[in-house]
Design a protein around this motif. Structure first.
Motif, mmCIF file in Angstrom:
data_model
loop_
_atom_site.group_PDB
_atom_site.id
_atom_site.type_symbol
_atom_site.label_atom_id
_atom_site.label_comp_id
_atom_site.label_asym_id
_atom_site.label_seq_id
_atom_site.Cartn_x
_atom_site.Cartn_y
_atom_site.Cartn_z
ATOM 1 N N THR A 69 -1.277 35.323 -26.621
ATOM 2 C CA THR A 69 -2.496 35.251 -27.418
ATOM 3 C C THR A 69 -3.365 34.043 -27.104
ATOM 4 O OG1 THR A 69 -1.286 34.107 -29.180
ATOM 5 C CG2 THR A 69 -1.460 36.506 -29.335
ATOM 6 N N ASN A 70 -2.837 33.070 -26.360
ATOM 7 C CA ASN A 70 -3.651 31.902 -26.031
ATOM 8 C C ASN A 70 -3.174 31.284 -24.718
ATOM 9 O OD1 ASN A 70 -1.568 29.754 -26.599
ATOM 10 N ND2 ASN A 70 -1.684 30.692 -28.633
ATOM 11 N N TYR A 71 -4.005 30.399 -24.151
ATOM 12 C CA TYR A 71 -3.721 29.832 -22.836
ATOM 13 C C TYR A 71 -2.464 28.974 -22.826
ATOM 14 C CZ TYR A 71 -8.380 31.396 -21.532
ATOM 15 O OH TYR A 71 -9.478 32.166 -21.278
ATOM 16 N N GLN A 72 -2.215 28.252 -23.906
ATOM 17 C CA GLN A 72 -1.049 27.387 -23.939
ATOM 18 C C GLN A 72 0.230 28.206 -23.897
ATOM 19 O OE1 GLN A 72 -1.162 23.822 -26.353
ATOM 20 N NE2 GLN A 72 0.930 24.151 -27.045
ATOM 21 N N SER A 73 0.266 29.301 -24.661
ATOM 22 C CA SER A 73 1.441 30.172 -24.642
ATOM 23 C C SER A 73 1.593 30.859 -23.286
ATOM 24 C CB SER A 73 1.325 31.234 -25.735
ATOM 25 O OG SER A 73 1.285 30.644 -27.006
ATOM 26 N N LEU A 74 0.470 31.197 -22.679
ATOM 27 C CA LEU A 74 0.498 31.942 -21.424
ATOM 28 C C LEU A 74 0.873 31.072 -20.233
ATOM 29 C CD1 LEU A 74 -0.099 34.487 -19.766
ATOM 30 C CD2 LEU A 74 -2.527 33.874 -19.856
ATOM 31 N N TYR A 75 0.126 29.982 -20.035
ATOM 32 C CA TYR A 75 0.289 29.160 -18.838
ATOM 33 C C TYR A 75 1.088 27.879 -19.072
ATOM 34 C CZ TYR A 75 -3.387 32.141 -16.904
ATOM 35 O OH TYR A 75 -4.114 33.213 -16.455
ATOM 36 N N GLY A 76 1.258 27.492 -20.334
ATOM 37 C CA GLY A 76 1.946 26.244 -20.630
ATOM 38 C C GLY A 76 0.985 25.154 -21.062
ATOM 39 N N ARG A 77 1.523 24.150 -21.709
ATOM 40 C CA ARG A 77 0.717 23.088 -22.311
ATOM 41 C C ARG A 77 -0.097 22.301 -21.287
ATOM 42 N NH1 ARG A 77 4.182 19.217 -25.942
ATOM 43 N NH2 ARG A 77 4.583 21.277 -26.871
ATOM 44 N N PHE A 78 0.502 21.974 -20.145
ATOM 45 C CA PHE A 78 -0.194 21.140 -19.158
ATOM 46 C C PHE A 78 -1.450 21.822 -18.635
ATOM 47 C CE2 PHE A 78 -1.169 19.788 -14.867
ATOM 48 C CZ PHE A 78 -1.134 18.401 -14.969
ATOM 49 N N ILE A 79 -1.336 23.081 -18.235
ATOM 50 C CA ILE A 79 -2.483 23.793 -17.659
ATOM 51 C C ILE A 79 -3.578 23.991 -18.695
ATOM 52 C CG2 ILE A 79 -3.215 26.002 -16.655
ATOM 53 C CD1 ILE A 79 -0.490 26.110 -15.248
ATOM 54 N N ALA A 80 -3.201 24.370 -19.916
ATOM 55 C CA ALA A 80 -4.185 24.549 -20.987
ATOM 56 C C ALA A 80 -4.926 23.242 -21.264
ATOM 57 C CB ALA A 80 -3.495 25.058 -22.245
ATOM 58 N N ALA A 81 -4.188 22.125 -21.300
ATOM 59 C CA ALA A 81 -4.799 20.824 -21.565
ATOM 60 C C ALA A 81 -5.705 20.389 -20.413
ATOM 61 C CB ALA A 81 -3.711 19.778 -21.808
ATOM 62 N N TRP A 82 -5.311 20.705 -19.187
ATOM 63 C CA TRP A 82 -6.119 20.370 -18.012
ATOM 64 C C TRP A 82 -7.484 21.043 -18.101
ATOM 65 C CZ3 TRP A 82 -4.701 17.728 -13.305
ATOM 66 C CH2 TRP A 82 -5.614 17.881 -12.244
ATOM 67 N N TRP A 83 -7.504 22.322 -18.346
ATOM 68 C CA TRP A 83 -8.776 23.045 -18.439
ATOM 69 C C TRP A 83 -9.637 22.508 -19.580
ATOM 70 C CZ3 TRP A 83 -5.927 28.318 -17.766
ATOM 71 C CH2 TRP A 83 -5.841 28.622 -16.391
ATOM 72 N N LYS A 84 -8.991 22.174 -20.689
ATOM 73 C CA LYS A 84 -9.731 21.628 -21.826
ATOM 74 C C LYS A 84 -10.297 20.256 -21.489
ATOM 75 C CE LYS A 84 -9.303 20.657 -26.781
ATOM 76 N NZ LYS A 84 -8.384 20.671 -27.958
ATOM 77 N N ARG A 85 -9.512 19.423 -20.823
ATOM 78 C CA ARG A 85 -9.937 18.061 -20.466
ATOM 79 C C ARG A 85 -11.171 18.085 -19.582
ATOM 80 N NH1 ARG A 85 -12.022 14.304 -18.992
ATOM 81 N NH2 ARG A 85 -11.259 12.229 -18.409
ATOM 82 N N PHE A 86 -11.263 19.037 -18.673
ATOM 83 C CA PHE A 86 -12.382 19.077 -17.736
ATOM 84 C C PHE A 86 -13.457 20.083 -18.149
ATOM 85 C CE2 PHE A 86 -8.851 17.394 -15.133
ATOM 86 C CZ PHE A 86 -9.418 16.153 -14.838
ATOM 87 N N HIS A 87 -13.387 20.539 -19.409
ATOM 88 C CA HIS A 87 -14.431 21.396 -20.001
ATOM 89 C C HIS A 87 -14.732 22.604 -19.112
ATOM 90 C CE1 HIS A 87 -15.102 18.196 -22.919
ATOM 91 N NE2 HIS A 87 -15.176 17.345 -21.916
#
Length: 233
Positions: A69-87
């Motif tokens: 249902t969300n990027y963190q569950s799908l790809y993991g915390r690191f990848i979700a945070a990376w995309w968020k960090r770089f907008h």
């Protein structure tokens, strides 16, 4: 089984971090036991095979048996945070493979699929190939002709050119209103049909894969829009 493709678009000022992500993401995807197959890829400029890379746009393709249902569950915390960090602007398509043939790095990542089914409706297509070094010149001389009228084709919704290795391992992912209109373009357009015939006759590819998918859902936008919004509402 599901196939999930996410296109991440970076700002010009942070495009270099898109390039870096291809190295870092590999570590976390390899450790993710819910993802049996993944590919990290760059993108071409014009929505198909293109010798010019789009350094702002990068792609992740995975297979999984679970619908997240969300990027963190799908790809993991690191990848979700990376995309968020770089907008990053993110566009994700969730797919179910229905038809296909061929191999990807010697594997059948989408299972042993039938070549034809009665499945219709919104149809996504992944065409992927490893180009023989001796045929690179012929491939790149002809590929622009094959895709020249893609975006004007009847039934066309969207496409993106993706690839694991620049100029050698290339793929086109496209989505169509239905299978018949997709086939009409692929086999009824003279330029495209001519290039397909050349690939067979001149043996351009050392490996190729062709898969059709049912589109399950989409989230996000690409270049400011969700091209499937009106079709999946």
């Amino acid at each position: 089984m599901y196939c999930i493709i996410t296109i991440a678009r970076y700002k010009k000022s942070t495009a270099f971090f898109g390039f870096l992500s291809m190295a870092f993401f590999r570590i976390f995807l390899l450790k993710n036991k819910t993802i049996p197959f993944y590919k990290l890829m760059g993108c071409g400029k014009n929505g198909t095979f293109d010798i010019r890379p789009d350094v702002q746009q990068w792609a992740v393709l995975i297979t999984t048996n679970e619908l997240f249902t969300n990027y963190q569950s799908l790809y993991g915390r690191f990848i979700a945070a990376w995309w968020k960090r770089f907008h990053c602007e993110l566009f994700t398509v969730v797919l179910q493979p229905t038809e296909g043939h061929g191999l990807w790095d010697g594997k059948m990542p989408f299972g042993n699929l039938p070549k034809q089914t009665s499945e219709d409706g919104i149809t996504a297509v992944l065409t992927r190939a490893t180009i023989r070094p001796s045929r690179l010149k012929a491939f790149w001389q002809n590929v622009s002709t094959a895709g020249a009228h893609l975006q004007e084709a009847e039934g066309f919704i969207m496409s993106v050119g993706i690839g694991e290795v620049p100029w050698i391992k290339q793929a086109t992912f496209s989505i169509w209103q239905n299978k018949q209109l997709m086939k009409q373009y692929a086999y009824g357009t003279m330029q495209h049909a001519t290039v397909i015939a050349k690939t067979r006759k001149e043996k351009w590819y050392s490996e190729e894969l062709f898969v059709r998918f049912k589109v399950v859902q989409t989230t996000g936008t690409i270049n400011g829009i969700n091209p499937l919004k009106e079709y999946l509402s």
